[in-house]
Design a protein around this motif. Sequence first.
Motif, mmCIF file in Angstrom:
data_model
loop_
_atom_site.group_PDB
_atom_site.id
_atom_site.type_symbol
_atom_site.label_atom_id
_atom_site.label_comp_id
_atom_site.label_asym_id
_atom_site.label_seq_id
_atom_site.Cartn_x
_atom_site.Cartn_y
_atom_site.Cartn_z
ATOM 1 N N ARG B 9 0.855 -1.189 0.000
ATOM 2 C CA ARG B 9 0.000 0.000 0.000
ATOM 3 C C ARG B 9 0.889 1.236 0.000
ATOM 4 O O ARG B 9 1.925 1.249 0.670
ATOM 5 C CB ARG B 9 -0.874 0.018 1.265
ATOM 6 N N TYR B 10 0.461 2.259 -0.693
ATOM 7 C CA TYR B 10 1.247 3.482 -0.806
ATOM 8 C C TYR B 10 1.582 4.068 0.567
ATOM 9 O O TYR B 10 2.692 4.525 0.824
ATOM 10 C CB TYR B 10 0.482 4.515 -1.644
ATOM 11 N N GLU B 11 0.595 4.024 1.475
ATOM 12 C CA GLU B 11 0.746 4.682 2.774
ATOM 13 C C GLU B 11 1.824 4.028 3.638
ATOM 14 O O GLU B 11 2.440 4.687 4.472
ATOM 15 C CB GLU B 11 -0.581 4.659 3.561
ATOM 16 N N ASN B 12 2.015 2.680 3.449
ATOM 17 C CA ASN B 12 2.961 1.992 4.328
ATOM 18 C C ASN B 12 4.359 2.016 3.740
ATOM 19 O O ASN B 12 4.762 1.101 3.031
ATOM 20 C CB ASN B 12 2.546 0.525 4.522
ATOM 21 N N LYS B 13 5.078 3.074 4.003
ATOM 22 C CA LYS B 13 6.454 3.073 3.487
ATOM 23 C C LYS B 13 7.362 3.879 4.404
ATOM 24 O O LYS B 13 6.899 4.708 5.190
ATOM 25 C CB LYS B 13 6.499 3.641 2.074
ATOM 26 N N ILE B 14 8.636 3.594 4.281
ATOM 27 C CA ILE B 14 9.599 4.395 5.045
ATOM 28 C C ILE B 14 10.559 5.063 4.081
ATOM 29 O O ILE B 14 10.845 4.531 3.008
ATOM 30 C CB ILE B 14 10.391 3.528 6.068
ATOM 31 N N THR B 15 11.045 6.212 4.445
ATOM 32 C CA THR B 15 11.985 6.915 3.580
ATOM 33 C C THR B 15 13.122 7.466 4.434
ATOM 34 O O THR B 15 13.426 8.638 4.385
ATOM 35 C CB THR B 15 11.268 8.037 2.800
ATOM 36 N N THR B 16 13.703 6.630 5.255
ATOM 37 C CA THR B 16 14.831 7.111 6.057
ATOM 38 C C THR B 16 16.059 7.211 5.155
ATOM 39 O O THR B 16 16.055 6.685 4.030
ATOM 40 C CB THR B 16 15.122 6.161 7.227
ATOM 41 N N ILE B 17 17.084 7.835 5.664
ATOM 42 C CA ILE B 17 18.268 8.056 4.816
ATOM 43 C C ILE B 17 19.026 6.757 4.556
ATOM 44 O O ILE B 17 19.633 6.581 3.514
ATOM 45 C CB ILE B 17 19.177 9.125 5.472
ATOM 46 N N ASP B 18 18.931 5.807 5.487
ATOM 47 C CA ASP B 18 19.729 4.582 5.341
ATOM 48 C C ASP B 18 19.018 3.483 4.563
ATOM 49 O O ASP B 18 19.632 2.695 3.869
ATOM 50 C CB ASP B 18 20.112 4.064 6.729
ATOM 51 N N TYR B 19 17.675 3.452 4.651
ATOM 52 C CA TYR B 19 16.928 2.414 3.926
ATOM 53 C C TYR B 19 15.606 3.043 3.522
ATOM 54 O O TYR B 19 14.849 3.494 4.372
ATOM 55 C CB TYR B 19 16.687 1.215 4.859
ATOM 56 N N PHE B 20 15.375 3.095 2.220
ATOM 57 C CA PHE B 20 14.216 3.912 1.848
ATOM 58 C C PHE B 20 13.463 3.398 0.629
ATOM 59 O O PHE B 20 14.022 2.773 -0.259
ATOM 60 C CB PHE B 20 14.640 5.360 1.623
ATOM 61 N N ALA B 21 12.189 3.706 0.652
ATOM 62 C CA ALA B 21 11.322 3.337 -0.465
ATOM 63 C C ALA B 21 11.043 4.586 -1.289
ATOM 64 O O ALA B 21 10.771 5.642 -0.737
ATOM 65 C CB ALA B 21 10.021 2.792 0.083
ATOM 66 N N VAL B 22 11.141 4.447 -2.602
ATOM 67 C CA VAL B 22 10.815 5.561 -3.498
ATOM 68 C C VAL B 22 9.794 5.047 -4.509
ATOM 69 O O VAL B 22 10.000 3.998 -5.121
ATOM 70 C CB VAL B 22 12.070 6.069 -4.244
ATOM 71 N N ASP B 23 8.703 5.784 -4.660
ATOM 72 C CA ASP B 23 7.687 5.358 -5.620
ATOM 73 C C ASP B 23 7.921 6.038 -6.956
ATOM 74 O O ASP B 23 8.196 7.230 -7.014
ATOM 75 C CB ASP B 23 6.292 5.705 -5.082
ATOM 76 N N PHE B 24 7.808 5.245 -8.002
ATOM 77 C CA PHE B 24 7.981 5.790 -9.366
ATOM 78 C C PHE B 24 6.622 5.804 -10.039
ATOM 79 O O PHE B 24 5.995 4.766 -10.220
ATOM 80 C CB PHE B 24 8.979 4.928 -10.152
ATOM 81 N N ASP B 25 6.179 7.026 -10.367
ATOM 82 C CA ASP B 25 4.833 7.199 -10.888
ATOM 83 C C ASP B 25 4.935 7.888 -12.256
ATOM 84 O O ASP B 25 5.113 9.104 -12.313
ATOM 85 C CB ASP B 25 4.075 8.066 -9.873
ATOM 86 N N GLU B 26 4.866 7.131 -13.339
ATOM 87 C CA GLU B 26 5.003 7.637 -14.709
ATOM 88 C C GLU B 26 6.233 8.531 -14.865
ATOM 89 O O GLU B 26 7.325 8.035 -15.025
ATOM 90 C CB GLU B 26 3.723 8.369 -15.151
ATOM 91 N N LYS B 27 6.025 9.858 -14.761
ATOM 92 C CA LYS B 27 7.169 10.739 -15.007
ATOM 93 C C LYS B 27 7.680 11.396 -13.733
ATOM 94 O O LYS B 27 8.414 12.391 -13.792
ATOM 95 C CB LYS B 27 6.785 11.806 -16.027
ATOM 96 N N ASN B 28 7.229 10.865 -12.574
ATOM 97 C CA ASN B 28 7.637 11.488 -11.310
ATOM 98 C C ASN B 28 8.155 10.440 -10.347
ATOM 99 O O ASN B 28 7.901 9.254 -10.518
ATOM 100 C CB ASN B 28 6.432 12.161 -10.638
ATOM 101 N N ILE B 29 8.839 10.953 -9.308
ATOM 102 C CA ILE B 29 9.129 10.058 -8.193
ATOM 103 C C ILE B 29 8.419 10.647 -6.982
ATOM 104 O O ILE B 29 8.195 11.875 -6.928
ATOM 105 C CB ILE B 29 10.644 9.904 -7.897
ATOM 106 N N ILE B 30 8.023 9.764 -6.061
ATOM 107 C CA ILE B 30 7.393 10.273 -4.838
ATOM 108 C C ILE B 30 8.302 9.869 -3.688
ATOM 109 O O ILE B 30 8.501 8.689 -3.413
ATOM 110 C CB ILE B 30 5.967 9.711 -4.651
ATOM 111 N N LEU B 31 8.884 10.881 -3.080
ATOM 112 C CA LEU B 31 9.838 10.657 -2.010
ATOM 113 C C LEU B 31 9.247 11.268 -0.747
ATOM 114 O O LEU B 31 9.080 12.484 -0.680
ATOM 115 C CB LEU B 31 11.148 11.357 -2.395
ATOM 116 N N ASN B 32 8.914 10.422 0.214
ATOM 117 C CA ASN B 32 8.330 10.933 1.462
ATOM 118 C C ASN B 32 7.134 11.862 1.183
ATOM 119 O O ASN B 32 7.084 12.996 1.672
ATOM 120 C CB ASN B 32 9.421 11.652 2.259
ATOM 121 N N ASN B 33 6.235 11.404 0.338
ATOM 122 C CA ASN B 33 4.996 12.120 -0.050
ATOM 123 C C ASN B 33 5.235 13.389 -0.882
ATOM 124 O O ASN B 33 4.321 14.158 -1.111
ATOM 125 C CB ASN B 33 4.147 12.476 1.170
#
Lengths: 266, 395
Positions: B9-33
């Motif tokens: 789910r989009y809402e369940n993610k972490i974006t800490t500096i050491d281990y992080f999730a980045v969402d790739f949405d067509e032509k954008n990235i979503i980093l920490n919302n």
Amino acid sequence: MQNENLHMYQLGYEPNRLDDFNDYFIQYLKTNDSKYFNEFLHFYEPILNRKAAEFIKCNHIEEYRLPDLKQIFVSLLWDELQRYSADEKLPLLQIMKYKTHKAWLEYVRTDCGITKIESKNAHNNLRKVTSLYFKMKDTKPFDEILKEISKQLHISENTVIEYIEAALATKYSGNRESFEIEDITASEDIVFNNYKSKQIKEAIQSLSTIERKLLELTTGINFDTFETTEKLSYNKTALLLGMTESAVQKKRKRILKKLKQMLKNS
Amino acid sequence: MRELSYIERYENKITTIDYFAVDFDEKNIILNNEKLPLGYISNCIANLPKKFATNLLIHSGKINRHWQELKLNGYSRKLFMDIFADINKMIDYMQSLEPFKYFDIEKSRTTVSKLFGKDALDDYEYLLKHLKINYGRTERNEIARLEEIENKSKTAENVLRAYSYIGVDTANFDTMIINYVENFIKEDSRQKDNIAKFTCEFFENEEVQMNLAASNPAAMIMDGFNLKPIQSAVPTIKIENGKYKIIRRMYFSRMMDFFVTEFFEALSQGHYIWKCGVCNKYFLMTTAHKQLYCSTVNKEYGVPCSYVAKHPEITKRKMKKQKKSDSPYYVLWNRRYSSIRQNKSLGKYSKAVSSKAKKIIDMKFERAQFDFDYAENNYEDEMNLEKIYEEAMKE
């Protein structure tokens, strides 16, 4: 006695400084209490002194005329205040800027020894001579103009020369009602002459945003409030609008032409 | 053990500096919302002032020394306390820097505190005392506790590694991206196929490879720039405006992997970085239009560089002319204008509404030409087609 019940020039009275000079006029219109007018004069006097001194220096007239100039300003302001309405967007001092210049120059023309124009008739003649002179000056030689004016108005050629000298010395151009004063340009003049008319407001509103901005920057007039701001050079305007200097010049010319045309048609 | 989930789910993610999730949405990235156009991160790194990159390298270097010491001498309370203090100092420094400010700074601090704080040190010392688990005799609860601490210590080591790499990764990627752009700006075409062709030639060039390897400030002990980023991609569900959408989520544990992935994803979408001819800063391009100067306000003159370029008295030389149609504000206006015309001919909107919509976009475009704050912050949002039609139908 409470301080607010005291009147200006009474002992113990402390005039109240409002944030904006125009607020004094608004308060006067609301309450009809002349203390606001007096308080305004109290706070404005140093500025008026400076402006009158600058005018004296510019026009090479005697320093003792300063109180006369101040008096002209005060009486003009009082007259204008009676006509002023609280809904008016243009601050009263802005209107006064133009009218005061006009009146002070009239004073120089008529009372400052450039020429003796003491009667109302002589003053009317000055207007007529100047107007005729400016109409003919580019098409006929000076001698011919002298003769023609003298014949038309039934006055001597020497008097005509005196009037023309007076007009030129005070940069007066007769009926055209425009003064080539350094800080009032032709376009500003159009605006001030018409500030109350709906037509100019409508004409300006019909311009595109960028055209209005260009005119605002080059004339130093904010067309929403009709207040004056810093007037920019063509070069600075070009930089701010992402154009070249020559494009600004051409566009400005076109806009003024368009405005004039619209005002003529309305 | 990580919980098995088939789709995230989009809402369940972490974006800490050491281990992080980045969402790739067509032509954008979503980093920490925060939604950013692809290539934005690469552009931030290209524009990172040398002073900041050096300071980051110094911070990171300190942490790297701690890591080396840990490998050499093993655990000591003092060492872990120093690590805790130095990582926090590094986070303090990074929190205002682009692009690191987009990470979840608070969460990063919490993680570091959990792994290197006083309680964690007590746990590690407890583990060291009871290193041997005797599965026959040790209680089940005790085994679970020891296993948990052991996992924590492993995570701590990974986090330490991640922070020690950040400085080097940033410096190396910075070198690569600047080299890439300096060569790319000599190209005539900015079309996708040419971007791909140039990229291929650039990275296949042996000289370039040698230069990149030589520029690595820690070539002997750390990996430099590499074209094989490690990430795990997970399909993720995002609900946007009440509609379901599948996006790609990628997990990274090292900054270089993230930088490289983002850079190549950007190139594949036709996004690239160009250098402004006036201020020499790098700017992100998302179209093939030949924009030559950046449209952000030049601090010295208070107007965009594209405006300054028209004034040879300022630039001291005649600058190459940039077409009006290459301005990003014009490009967006033109796109909206085409849509309005198309919708009108398809009969989606009446003539009157279309004409009002056209007037609205004209006004917004004109305003963007002299109100630079509006142009940078609101113009794109306000040029949303739905909003324009809404406004046109209101009047």
